[in-house]
Design an enzyme around this catalytic site. Structure first.
Site, PDB file in Angstrom:
ATOM      1  CE  LYS A   1      -1.866   2.814   2.728  1.00 13.33           C
ATOM      2  NZ  LYS A   1      -1.801   4.093   1.978  1.00 13.33           N
TER       3      LYS A   1
ATOM      4  CD  GLU B   1      12.661   3.666   8.435  1.00 11.85           C
ATOM      5  OE1 GLU B   1      12.625   4.676   9.187  1.00 11.85           O
ATOM      6  OE2 GLU B   1      12.642   3.719   7.200  1.00 11.85           O
TER       7      GLU B   1
ATOM      8  CB  CYS C   1      12.753   8.597   8.822  1.00 12.69           C
ATOM      9  SG  CYS C   1      13.532   7.439   7.689  1.00 12.69           S
TER      10      CYS C   1
ATOM     11  CD  GLU D   1      10.064  12.225  11.938  1.00  7.00           C
ATOM     12  OE1 GLU D   1       8.935  11.760  12.158  1.00  7.00           O
ATOM     13  OE2 GLU D   1      10.952  11.578  11.366  1.00  7.00           O
TER      14      GLU D   1
HETATM   15  P1  NAI Z   1       1.567   8.161   8.276  1.00 12.20           P
HETATM   16  O1  NAI Z   1       2.293   7.294   9.222  1.00 12.20           O
HETATM   17  O2  NAI Z   1       0.143   8.503   8.566  1.00 12.20           O
HETATM   18  O3  NAI Z   1       1.593   7.501   6.805  1.00 12.20           O
HETATM   19  C1  NAI Z   1       2.467   6.470   6.386  1.00 12.20           C
HETATM   20  C2  NAI Z   1       1.667   5.387   5.675  1.00 12.20           C
HETATM   21  O4  NAI Z   1       0.795   4.754   6.616  1.00 12.20           O
HETATM   22  C3  NAI Z   1       0.780   5.879   4.549  1.00 12.20           C
HETATM   23  O5  NAI Z   1       0.786   4.923   3.513  1.00 12.20           O
HETATM   24  C4  NAI Z   1      -0.590   5.930   5.220  1.00 12.20           C
HETATM   25  O6  NAI Z   1      -1.662   5.831   4.311  1.00 12.20           O
HETATM   26  C5  NAI Z   1      -0.541   4.725   6.118  1.00 12.20           C
HETATM   27  N1  NAI Z   1      -1.457   4.762   7.269  1.00 12.20           N
HETATM   28  C6  NAI Z   1      -1.992   5.838   7.893  1.00 12.20           C
HETATM   29  N2  NAI Z   1      -2.780   5.454   8.916  1.00 12.20           N
HETATM   30  C7  NAI Z   1      -2.748   4.100   8.942  1.00 12.20           C
HETATM   31  C8  NAI Z   1      -3.348   3.105   9.779  1.00 12.20           C
HETATM   32  N3  NAI Z   1      -4.128   3.430  10.791  1.00 12.20           N
HETATM   33  N4  NAI Z   1      -3.082   1.804   9.538  1.00 12.20           N
HETATM   34  C9  NAI Z   1      -2.268   1.457   8.529  1.00 12.20           C
HETATM   35  N5  NAI Z   1      -1.682   2.340   7.699  1.00 12.20           N
HETATM   36  C10 NAI Z   1      -1.914   3.649   7.905  1.00 12.20           C
HETATM   37  O7  NAI Z   1       2.407   9.487   8.091  1.00 12.20           O
HETATM   38  P2  NAI Z   1       1.884  10.925   7.603  1.00 12.20           P
HETATM   39  O8  NAI Z   1       0.602  11.300   8.273  1.00 12.20           O
HETATM   40  O9  NAI Z   1       1.904  10.931   6.133  1.00 12.20           O
HETATM   41  O10 NAI Z   1       3.052  11.847   8.177  1.00 12.20           O
HETATM   42  C11 NAI Z   1       3.001  12.296   9.520  1.00 12.20           C
HETATM   43  C12 NAI Z   1       4.379  12.409  10.090  1.00 12.20           C
HETATM   44  O11 NAI Z   1       4.996  11.143  10.153  1.00 12.20           O
HETATM   45  C13 NAI Z   1       5.344  13.245   9.276  1.00 12.20           C
HETATM   46  O12 NAI Z   1       5.201  14.600   9.549  1.00 12.20           O
HETATM   47  C14 NAI Z   1       6.657  12.697   9.725  1.00 12.20           C
HETATM   48  O13 NAI Z   1       7.040  13.308  10.932  1.00 12.20           O
HETATM   49  C15 NAI Z   1       6.370  11.242   9.972  1.00 12.20           C
HETATM   50  N6  NAI Z   1       6.760  10.383   8.825  1.00 12.20           N
HETATM   51  C16 NAI Z   1       7.853   9.584   8.957  1.00 12.20           C
HETATM   52  C17 NAI Z   1       8.269   8.833   7.883  1.00 12.20           C
HETATM   53  C18 NAI Z   1       9.461   7.969   7.966  1.00 12.20           C
HETATM   54  O14 NAI Z   1      10.091   7.722   6.951  1.00 12.20           O
HETATM   55  N7  NAI Z   1       9.795   7.427   9.102  1.00 12.20           N
HETATM   56  C19 NAI Z   1       7.584   8.878   6.590  1.00 12.20           C
HETATM   57  C20 NAI Z   1       6.398   9.687   6.586  1.00 12.20           C
HETATM   58  C21 NAI Z   1       6.035  10.416   7.667  1.00 12.20           C
END
Ligand code: NAI
Ligand code: MG
Length: 516
Positions: free
Chosen positions: A221, A295, A329, A426
């Site tokens: 996904k 991660e 990240c 972050e």
């Molecule tokens: P997110 O964690 O919501 O999104 C990442 C993925 O998880 C997306 O594909 C999203 O559709 C999916 N997702 C969202 N809710 C879910 C759930 N309940 N169950 C399963 N999958 C789910 O991250 P978001 O909202 O895009 O970004 C928020 C913050 O997260 C950013 O500001 C940043 O600080 C951090 N982040 C960290 C990343 C990393 O590489 N470690 C990457 C993206 C965001």
């Protein structure tokens, strides 16, 4: 704290100070900013041609080797964050679609993929890697248009690494026994993989390549703001004649991800994204037999000692935080400077960020592209404002930002203390929090004193100091006298709230095998 009536730059300095009493005002006065580095850093525009690549107006789900409409009939828009124009519409998968994808993956696992000799699986992976190389220019342009990252980065960093990951794991497919001497590695079954928007294709490669090499099948996904290149990857799987159902791609937002997490027939879940969602997934998986790797976020310390080669270090610091708009990240988002060189470093940093070019991500000269989405821009603004409200001082470049799209000028905060939110949360944007230290002990204690533990950087002339710091830093990756360097042979992953498990290298295979 200095008082100023307006956050707009005054002539004599590049510093913009936002006083706490202006907390309700936006931090960044977008329209008032002027280009102030004259001709010296101004190049003629050199945009990558995007007209050669046709983007279909609608994208379906990829299930069992075919593109199929979502059962809900619902689609959502994917926009270009640099222009706010709609690029295409993407299918929204619900729990029924996720179920079809998992069933297709299970069938492919039982009937074809788990039974196929490793050397045959390897051939498919090599084929996929070669097609990615052939189409890398197109993929880089699409990645840049859909996600906002610079073409310099998608073309020179992301795409070469994407192909390299498929090549690397293709090589392991028939050598798994050598990866784990004395063991008989067995695939786990169906892997559910959820990825974020900061490295859309690279995260897909990190997850799909080792899973397939070990004989698992996949339901992936992508993130809702960056699904375009994943769907292009699906076409590449078709072109490579990958057996149907081996990789399935379901697009959608958090609910689609949750449906995948909760599906009973998933054997392994791999997630990259926010710590908040990661924790929710860990709770959902607790008590089930699903294997999990996470991660998550980070707040890396980049530690700059007095004996470091300062100019190289400044370049590393710049690369570590402003690269990819800080949507990384493992970004070096906290800079710890040893006290004796503090003023020198701040001066150099201020001069250097002033030369960073912000704007059209498709322009080959652009250093900093668009912020991925409006919510992410709001989050960056809110956190930076909190830093200013809590007493930190903001320095920002005074470049002209495009009128449309989501932009944040490269910035750093000084006078940051450990109690400030910007010292431990972050930001995920082009914003550096600068702090000072006196001794190596103070540096690693403060670097470690946050909930995250993903990465760190050490800049010094002394090898012994590097080893001392590496042994003390609680971070999955520590770079010495460099930053943000990746290689498929090298494992990556975190401690504490940055998650667990490793991706990359032969350690990355262990996450997709049973070792009986
Ligand atoms: P997110 O964690 O919501 O999104 C990442 C993925 O998880 C997306 O594909 C999203 O559709 C999916 N997702 C969202 N809710 C879910 C759930 N309940 N169950 C399963 N999958 C789910 O991250 P978001 O909202 O895009 O970004 C928020 C913050 O997260 C950013 O500001 C940043 O600080 C951090 N982040 C960290 C990343 C990393 O590489 N470690 C990457 C993206 C965001
Ligand atoms: Mg998009």
């Amino acid at each position: 704290m200095k008082a100023a009536t307006s956050p707009v730059r005054r002539k004599s300095s590049s510093r913009a100070v936002v006083p706490a009493k202006h907390a309700a005002h936006p931090v960044v006065p977008l329209k008032e900013r002027r280009l102030n580095f004259g001709n010296k850093w101004d190049f003629a525009p050199a945009p990558e041609d995007s007209k050669n690549y046709v983007i279909a107006p609608q994208h379906e789900l990829f299930i069992n080797g075919k593109f199929v409409a979502p059962t809900s009939g619902k689609y959502f828009e994917s926009i270009n964050p640099a222009t706010e124009q709609t690029l295409t519409t993407i299918a929204a998968a619900n729990a029924d679609d996720v179920d079809s994808a998992v069933k297709a993956a299970r069938k492919a696992y039982d009937k074809v993929w788990s039974k196929m000799p490793g050397r045959e699986r390897g051939k498919y992976l090599y084929r996929i890697a070669r097609i990615i190389q052939e189409k890398s220019r197109e993929l880089a342009v699409l990645e840049t248009m859909d996600g906002g990252k610079t073409i310099k980065e998608s073309r020179d960093v992301d795409l070469p690494l994407v192909a390299a990951h498929f090549f690397y794991y293709a090589g392991w497919a028939d050598k798994l026994k050598y990866a784990f001497p004395g063991k008989t590695p067995q695939p786990l079954g169906v892997a559910g993989q959820i990825i974020p928007w900061n490295f859309p294709l690279l995260m897909a490669a990190w997850k799909i390549a080792p899973a397939l090499a070990c004989g698992n099948t996949v339901v992936l996904k992508p993130a809702e703001t960056t699904s375009l290149t994943a769907m292009r990857l699906a076409q590449i799987f078709q072109e490579a004649e990958l057996p149907e159902g081996v990789v399935n791609i379901v697009t959608g937002a958090g609910e689609t991800g949750a449906a995948l997490v909760n599906h009973p027939d998933i054997n392994k879940l791999a997630f990259t994204g926010s710590t908040e969602v990661g924790k929710r997934i860990a709770q959902a998986v607790a008590g089930t037999k699903k294997k999990l790797t996470l991660e998550l976020g980070g707040k890396a310390a980049n530690i700059l000692f007095e004996d470091a080669p300062i100019d190289q270090a400044i370049e590393g610091v710049i690369n570590g935080i402003y690269f990819n708009q800080g949507h990384v990240c493992c970004a070096g988002s906290r800079l710890f400077v040893q006290e004796g060189i503090y003023s020198k470093v701040i001066k150099k940093l201020r001069d250097r960020i002033q030369t960073l070019r912000v704007g059209n991500p498709l322009d080959k000269n652009t250093d900093i592209g668009a912020i991925n989405s409006r919510p992410q821009l709001e989050k960056i603004r809110e956190l930076v404002q909190s830093g200013v409200d809590e007493g930190a001082e903001l320095t920002q470049t005074q470049c002209t930002l495009p009128a449309k799209g989501y932009w944040f000028a490269p910035s750093f905060l000084t006078g940051v203390t450990h109690a400030h939110r910007v010292a431990s949360e972050e930001i995920f944007g082009p914003v550096l929090s600068v702090m000072t230290f006196r001794t190596p002990e103070e540096a690693f204690e403060r670097a470690n004193n946050i909930p995250y533990g993903l990465s760190a950087g050490v800049w010094t002339d002394k090898g012994s100091k590097i080893f001392k710091m590496v042994n003390k830093l609680r971070a999955g990756v520590v770079w010495a006298n460099t930053y943000n360097k990746f290689d498929p042979t090298s494992p990556f992953g975190g401690y504490k709230e940055s998650g667990f498990g490793r991706e990359g290298g032969l350690q990355g295979l262990a996450a997709y095998c049973r070792l009986d």
